[in-house]
Design an enzyme around this catalytic site. Structure first.
Site, PDB file in Angstrom:
ATOM      1  N   CYS A  27       0.967  -1.093  -0.046  1.00 12.81           N
ATOM      2  CA  CYS A  27      -0.042  -0.207  -0.049  1.00 12.81           C
ATOM      3  C   CYS A  27       0.877   1.364  -0.071  1.00 12.81           C
ATOM      4  O   CYS A  27       1.873   1.255  -0.488  1.00 12.81           O
ATOM      5  CB  CYS A  27      -0.742   0.193   1.211  1.00 12.81           C
ATOM      6  SG  CYS A  27      -0.113  -0.198   2.724  1.00 12.81           S
ATOM      7  N   HIS A 553      31.372   0.021  -2.558  1.00 12.98           N
ATOM      8  CA  HIS A 553      30.510   0.044  -3.847  1.00 12.98           C
ATOM      9  C   HIS A 553      31.226   1.035  -4.588  1.00 12.98           C
ATOM     10  O   HIS A 553      31.139   2.497  -4.457  1.00 12.98           O
ATOM     11  CB  HIS A 553      29.177   0.360  -3.303  1.00 12.98           C
ATOM     12  CG  HIS A 553      28.039   0.110  -4.574  1.00 12.98           C
ATOM     13  ND1 HIS A 553      27.964   1.079  -5.531  1.00 12.98           N
ATOM     14  CD2 HIS A 553      27.258  -0.938  -4.878  1.00 12.98           C
ATOM     15  CE1 HIS A 553      27.133   0.692  -6.424  1.00 12.98           C
ATOM     16  NE2 HIS A 553      26.705  -0.649  -5.994  1.00 12.98           N
TER      17      HIS A 553
END
Length: 632
Positions: A27, A553
């Site tokens: 939702c 990263h």
């Protein structure tokens, strides 16, 4: 790597793995899992996970509250678990009430965004009419009204599609059922305009029904199904039963055509002959009963609903009330069902705003501003789960504000003309977009002030944070142990919060820093073991001999380069010493391709440490400089 890929992987792992997932929807703020065995989920791990607000269990659903960015996390979780819309079958929800809530939420959630958008546009248009900026006969009005009203007018089509998905019917069959329900020439208004009825069934009774046509000799009771909800849901459910029989009887080689043929040929006539009229009778009775209840004591009804609304939201039980409002708008053109709930989100928001001045924990304090912004827009889950509910009293005070504002609105007879808008965007829904009468909107603004003053005042004056004030950590801890992470790259350093990738910037993956490299070489920041070398070689995970886990990263969204310009010099499981070469990369080529080379260096098991201290240096040498200090 996607922004939320690692978070999604951890969520899947801690709900018991992909084999434990029956279905998944979302939702505005929550992932809603149907798990085969909820006991296999690691509740506490999920609750304490960066990027997760909290975990709730309600209505047969295992709900992981994420926040406003839940659609993106949902996509990553679907991918991580190998799920798709096609394999989201029936779940084994137990209990009649739980099944009802499951069906309603599953049907309405997929088009909640479009419903909200339509409601906001209709509310905006009502505002234009009230200010005499447009007239209801102008082309501008007609087009804007069509845009805002379309989702409501053709509600059976939207419901037909989502109900088909919920009941495992072909979604285009569901679309056809919904479209048939709103087909112009079979609506009561159209039929009544061509002459007198053939006869009237149940004449003289409450159930008097005009008949304008027959189907194979059977009377068709005329109704208006535009904007309706329940008839399409029941007809699609009935169609799912026909489909099961048809698949058993019809040879597989011709099922693609003849199963939909018989499903439509049987379900729609029965829907128009029996299901639609019966449901219309029942919904009319329900609407009348609801109006009688409101007439009996509007103040009491608004008081109870406004006060308890946030509890209903927490447990997902608000779906038992929302369809009543949709039914009212479809049958009467307006609704009173949800009016009393309007002030609840503002009371909650104000209570949390008051907490800002009393909180001692800087981390909790930092949550207040985004929670307030979200709350003003009608999304209060971050405020509830992250702040007021854990502290108890502010949540109770917000319920008081919601109750009193709800009683005021109900007592003043405020009417809601459209649905969809949340928070401040809901105010125009109280304006009659035909006449421009705006007194309801004025009462709504008074209710906002009332709810916020009550929520803020009670919290500010009658709540004290009993949390022990958190002191800034020093370079040593109670046991005096710390672990040093050396810089894995040469370059300049900045705060992780400045990262262009939100998942890193918010700390969802752990604490760390951002390095802007000056050369394309990554070395081991300590003695340890390589645990992960991503296939695209743009990221590497390494664990120290003491158990500190680091993710390096290289660049943002560089996974899209598919390994181009990267070269790993180690393999998974390989032992390394501090300074050993891990990865080389072509910095200029990556940047020329349009990608940032800023490199987050993250302690992925941050929660295992008392704190992670960052270097104060702005320029780094991978050979000599300490980058992070992990305190235990």
């Amino acid at each position: 790597m996607g922004k939320y890929q690692e978070l999604a992987a951890q969520i899947v792992k801690n709900v018991g793995g992909k084999e434990n997932i029956n279905s998944l929807t979302h939702c505005i703020t929550r992932l809603r899992f149907k798990l085969k065995d909820e006991s296999r989920a690691n509740d506490e791990v999920l609750k304490n996970m960066e990027g997760v607000v909290t975990v709730m269990k309600s209505g047969g659903q295992y709900q992981v509250v994420i926040g406003n960015h839940v659609p993106y996390v949902y996509e990553e979780v679907m991918s991580a678990a190998g799920l798709s819309a096609e394999n989201m079958g029936d779940s084994n929800t137990s209990g009649v009430f739980n099944k009802l809530i499951d069906v309603l939420s599953g049907i309405f959630q997929p088009f909640l965004g479009a419903l909200a958008a339509g409601g906001m546009i209709k509310g905006m248009l009502a505002l234009f009419v009230a200010f005499n900026w447009v007239t209801d006969t102008s082309g501008t009005y007609i087009i804007l009204n069509a845009i805002g009203d379309a989702i409501f007018y053709f509600m059976p089509i939207a419901v037909g599609i989502t109900a088909a998905k919920k009941f495992n019917v072909n979604q285009y069959v569901g679309l056809a059922i919904g479209a048939a329900m709103v087909y112009p020439t079979i609506q009561l208004d159209a039929l009544a305009g061509v002459g007198d009825p053939l006869r009237t069934l149940f004449a003289g009774s409450l159930f008097a029904s005009p008949v304008y046509m027959e189907f194979i000799g059977l009377p068709v009771i005329a109704n208006n199904y535009v904007s309706s909800v329940v008839p399409a849901i029941i007809v699609v459910w009935f169609a799912s039963k026909i489909q099961k029989v048809a698949r058993k009887v019809i040879p597989e080689v011709i099922q693609n055509f003849f199963v939909p043929f018989f499903v439509l040929l049987i379900s729609i006539p029965i829907g128009l002959l029996a299901i639609g009229p019966v449901i219309s009778f029942l919904t009319d009775l329900l609407a009348a009963g609801f109006n009688n209840l409101m007439a009996f004591s509007p103040l009491l009804f608004g008081l109870v609903l406004g006060g308890l609304w946030q509890l209903l939201v927490i447990f997902g039980l608000h779906w038992s009330v929302i369809p009543i409002a949709i039914i009212q708008i479809g049958t009467m053109g307006y609704s009173t069902a949800l009016v009393g709930t309007f002030g609840a989100s503002f009371a909650q928001t104000a209570a949390v705003a008051a907490m800002y001045f009393k909180l001692k924990n800087p981390k909790e304090k930092a949550l207040v501003i985004p929670a307030v912004i979200s709350g003003l827009c009608g999304v209060t889950e971050p405020a509830i789960y992250g702040l007021s509910l854990p502290k108890k009293k502010p949540f109770i005070f917000s319920m008081v504000g919601g109750a009193i504002s709800g009683a005021f609105l109900a007592q003043m007879g405020v009417i809601q003309y459209t649905m969809g808008g949340l928070g401040v965007f809901m105010v125009p829904s109280f304006i009659n977009n035909t006449t421009g009468e705006a007194m309801g909107a004025i009462y709504a603004i008074i209710a906002i002030v009332m709810a916020m003053v009550i929520g803020f005042t009670l919290t500010f004056f009658f709540w004290q944070d009993d949390t022990v004030e958190i002191m800034e950590p020093t370079t040593t801890t109670s046991n005096g142990k710390k672990e040093i992470v050396m810089a894995p790259l040469n370059g300049t350093v900045s705060a992780l919060s400045t990262a262009k990738d939100e998942a890193f910037a918010t700390g969802a993956l752990g604490k760390g820093v951002l390095i802007h490299p000056t050369e394309g070489k990554v070395v081991a920041p300590f003695d340890g073991t390589v645990v992960t070398v991503f296939p695209t070689q743009h990221a590497i995970g390494i664990v120290s001999e003491q158990g500190l886990e680091i993710l390096i990263h290289i660049g943002i969204d560089t996974v899209q380069l598919e390994g181009k310009h990267f070269n790993a010099h180690v393999t998974q499981g390989q032992k390394v010493k501090r300074g050993d070469l891990l990865v080389t990369f072509e910095k200029e080529a990556i940047e020329k391709a349009g990608y940032s080379t800023e490199t987050p260096v993250i302690v992925t098991n941050t929660k295992d440490y008392l704190d992670i201290l960052e270097t104060e240096k702005t320029s780094l040498s991978s050979a000599n400089d300490e980058l992070l200090t992990a305190l235990t």
